[in-house]
Design an enzyme around this catalytic site. Structure first.
Site, PDB file in Angstrom:
ATOM      1  N   CYS A  40      -6.108   1.688  -2.192  1.00  0.00           N
ATOM      2  CA  CYS A  40      -5.295   2.901  -2.308  1.00  0.00           C
ATOM      3  C   CYS A  40      -4.519   2.987  -3.618  1.00  0.00           C
ATOM      4  O   CYS A  40      -3.948   4.031  -3.927  1.00  0.00           O
ATOM      5  CB  CYS A  40      -4.331   3.022  -1.132  1.00  0.00           C
ATOM      6  SG  CYS A  40      -2.990   1.807  -1.112  1.00  0.00           S
ATOM      7  N   ASP A  98      19.028  37.692 -13.392  1.00  0.00           N
ATOM      8  CA  ASP A  98      17.713  37.873 -13.999  1.00  0.00           C
ATOM      9  C   ASP A  98      17.080  39.171 -13.514  1.00  0.00           C
ATOM     10  O   ASP A  98      17.084  39.478 -12.314  1.00  0.00           O
ATOM     11  CB  ASP A  98      16.819  36.688 -13.638  1.00  0.00           C
ATOM     12  CG  ASP A  98      15.437  36.788 -14.247  1.00  0.00           C
ATOM     13  OD1 ASP A  98      15.294  36.429 -15.421  1.00  0.00           O
ATOM     14  OD2 ASP A  98      14.513  37.244 -13.544  1.00  0.00           O
ATOM     15  N   CYS A 120       0.837  -1.203   0.000  1.00  0.00           N
ATOM     16  CA  CYS A 120       0.000   0.000   0.000  1.00  0.00           C
ATOM     17  C   CYS A 120       0.869   1.249   0.000  1.00  0.00           C
ATOM     18  O   CYS A 120       2.070   1.203   0.286  1.00  0.00           O
ATOM     19  CB  CYS A 120      -0.881   0.051   1.250  1.00  0.00           C
ATOM     20  SG  CYS A 120      -1.943  -1.380   1.510  1.00  0.00           S
ATOM     21  N   ARG A 134       1.194  -7.909  -3.916  1.00  0.00           N
ATOM     22  CA  ARG A 134       0.342  -7.346  -4.964  1.00  0.00           C
ATOM     23  C   ARG A 134      -0.215  -6.003  -4.515  1.00  0.00           C
ATOM     24  O   ARG A 134      -0.295  -5.712  -3.321  1.00  0.00           O
ATOM     25  CB  ARG A 134      -0.799  -8.294  -5.313  1.00  0.00           C
ATOM     26  CG  ARG A 134      -1.742  -8.595  -4.161  1.00  0.00           C
ATOM     27  CD  ARG A 134      -2.869  -9.512  -4.604  1.00  0.00           C
ATOM     28  NE  ARG A 134      -3.737  -9.905  -3.508  1.00  0.00           N
ATOM     29  CZ  ARG A 134      -4.722  -9.173  -3.018  1.00  0.00           C
ATOM     30  NH1 ARG A 134      -4.965  -7.975  -3.540  1.00  0.00           N
ATOM     31  NH2 ARG A 134      -5.484  -9.615  -2.029  1.00  0.00           N
ATOM     32  N   CYS A 181      -2.566  -2.954  -3.514  1.00  0.00           N
ATOM     33  CA  CYS A 181      -3.834  -2.776  -2.811  1.00  0.00           C
ATOM     34  C   CYS A 181      -4.895  -2.232  -3.776  1.00  0.00           C
ATOM     35  O   CYS A 181      -4.627  -1.310  -4.557  1.00  0.00           O
ATOM     36  CB  CYS A 181      -3.631  -1.803  -1.650  1.00  0.00           C
ATOM     37  SG  CYS A 181      -5.147  -1.354  -0.772  1.00  0.00           S
ATOM     38  N   CYS A 241      -2.949   4.869   2.787  1.00  0.00           N
ATOM     39  CA  CYS A 241      -4.040   3.920   2.515  1.00  0.00           C
ATOM     40  C   CYS A 241      -5.148   4.077   3.560  1.00  0.00           C
ATOM     41  O   CYS A 241      -4.880   4.138   4.771  1.00  0.00           O
ATOM     42  CB  CYS A 241      -3.509   2.491   2.537  1.00  0.00           C
ATOM     43  SG  CYS A 241      -4.768   1.259   2.120  1.00  0.00           S
TER      44      CYS A 241
END
Length: 494
Positions: free
Chosen positions: A68, A444, A34, A63, A65, A38
């Site tokens: 989220c 500048d 996550c 794997r 989530c 999350c």
């Protein structure tokens, strides 16, 4: 940061979105990873482990989530504030180099061996270049699955996968859903939250960022300096054409309170990842505004400016060579004059594009196309013609390289060696094209005027000395100084 377990646990428990993209939380009991923010109930600390990248989580067997969607979090700010091997490699991977040229091509661009490149990425990110590119392909595939009706075979190859089988296996492994299941879930969501109709072939994306973000001078600068035919402000969106590896595109970017709405029309969908990455880089969306503003606020002169509009970003570019050419066109002339010069070059040497939704007409011309023009056709002083022709000829023949992999120190030295390149031109290219967060513009005019009004030293040497406490964020300090004036770059168009 992922090695500081106590700090990571605190961020997860407080659901602190500032750390999204800095690290990822992998839950040992569920095998899910996550983002820190999350919304689910945080797991017990002993069940958490932390990784520096989504690719490292995936390589370790976790794997993504489904709540989220950690693969869609902002990128780590580390890769845009450093110029070492790992940071340059990450910028190139985001630009699709591994997919197009493989790991040997990535290593060759960096000037290191394949083994050295792989070893350093693995040591810092927990994943090698192939795993990092695979994670990126998975995210591209998810976008195409969820936002287009393309057949899955077309999605697979547009995402950079070499085969349908690899595509299916990767999507299933990363998201714990088949490609068809992902599309079904997205279709149900779309029915409950209908989106505005889009032109066929157009993708609608949400580009996340770390809050806060001040959009006024970010978009105002891009619009005020826009090249006619290449860029425009229309219906509340900054629009421009994109030259991409496999074709071209048109993007419309609209600031929203919690994301940037992005509409992309591409001639080749294989360019989706690169186009998205370049737009994020142009808008500096992976910056860490909290860390930047905290340091700048330590200066009592800058503190009121930061408090008034926190989260200023550096307006950058989607094409480093294009910006260098435009920087030369802008030497010692007004913004309007620079736009006129650029517009003439575009009309004469740019490639025409079709834009049924607006007034974009061309891609900005390549250095190769500009190297063949007649110098006498340039309406500028002879010395600046020499500067221009030298730049485009070196870009065209490859003796000068500007890109996300550029070494900032080496490239500065090479630019300074060119005729007509002084500190202002080199530093503005370093700031907006190369992405150096510490580039500074003490000569500048706008910076000097702001310094004078704020009671800061206005001579370049004295101002540079005074700005030492702003390092390594002097490019952001420039944005706050520019924002004190009434120049149109500081305001969004009505």
């Amino acid at each position: 940061m992922h090695t500081d377990t106590e700090r990571c646990v605190r961020a997860v428990r407080s659901k602190d979105a500032r750390f999204d993209g800095w690290f990822f939380t992998a839950v040992l009991t569920t095998r899910i990873y996550c983002r820190p923010s999350c919304p689910v109930v945080p797991p017990k600390p002993e069940n958490m482990t932390f990784y520096p990248s989504a690719a490292a989580c995936q390589s370790a067997g976790f794997r993504a989530c489904k709540r989220c969607r950690p693969d869609t979090s902002p990128g780590s700010p580390e890769w845009n504030q450093r110029a070492d091997l790992v940071a340059r490699a990450m910028r190139l991977i985001a630009d699709g180099v591994v997919d197009r040229e493989g790991v040997p091509g990535l290593a060759a661009r960096l000037g290191y061996s394949t083994r050295q490149t792989e070893r350093q990425l693995l040591a810092e990110l927990g994943a090698g270049p192939l795993a990092l590119a695979r994670a990126q392909r998975a995210q591209t595939a998810r976008v195409l699955i969820e936002t287009t009706p393309l057949p899955m075979a077309d999605v697979a190859f547009a995402s950079g996968f070499a085969s349908i089988r690899t595509f299916n296996d990767t999507v299933r492994e990363v998201f714990a859903l088949t490609p068809s299941d992902l599309r079904t879930r997205a279709t149900r969501t779309a029915k409950s939250h209908p989106a505005a109709p889009t032109t066929p072939g157009t993708l609608t994306l949400r580009l996340p960022f770390r809050a806060p973000l001040a959009p006024d001078n970010l978009f105002g600068h891009l619009v005020a300096t826009a090249t006619p035919g290449v860029e425009e402000w229309r219906a509340g969106a900054y629009r421009r054409t994109l030259r991409l590896p496999y074709g071209h595109g048109i993007v419309a970017l609209t600031p929203r309170p919690d994301h940037i709405a992005c509409r992309l029309t591409l001639s080749d969908l294989r360019d989706l990842t690169v186009a998205t990455s370049r737009c994020r880089r142009m808008l500096d969306l992976d910056a860490d505004p909290v860390a930047i503003d905290e340091q700048l606020s330590a200066d009592p002169v800058l503190a009121p400016l930061v408090d008034k509009a926190p989260g200023r970003r550096v307006p950058r570019t989607v094409d480093e060579e294009e910006f260098a050419v435009r920087a030369v066109l802008g030497q010692q002339v007004s913004t309007a004059a620079a736009r006129t010069h650029a517009g003439r070059l575009v009309t004469a040497h740019g490639e025409p594009v079709d834009d049924p939704e607006g007034g974009l007409t061309h891609l900005f011309p390549t250095a190769r196309a500009l190297a063949g023009l007649d110098p006498e056709s340039l309406a500028m002083p002879r010395t600046r013609r020499t500067t221009f022709t030298t730049l485009v000829s070196q870009l065209a023949d490859g003796s000068l390289h500007l890109g996300p992999d550029s070494d900032w120190v080496e490239t500065r030295a090479r630019l300074l060696a060119l005729p007509g390149f002084g500190p202002w031109t080199v530093d503005v290219i370093a700031m907006r094209a190369l992405g150096d967060p510490d580039a500074f513009l003490p000569t500048d005019l706008g910076v000097r005027q702001a310094a004078r009004e704020l009671g800061l030293p206005s001579t370049p040497a004295a101002l540079t000395g005074r700005a030492a406490g702003w390092r390594p964020w002097r490019a952001y300090a420039v944005q706050y100084l520019w924002a004190t004036g009434s120049h149109p770059i500081n305001f969004l168009p009505e």
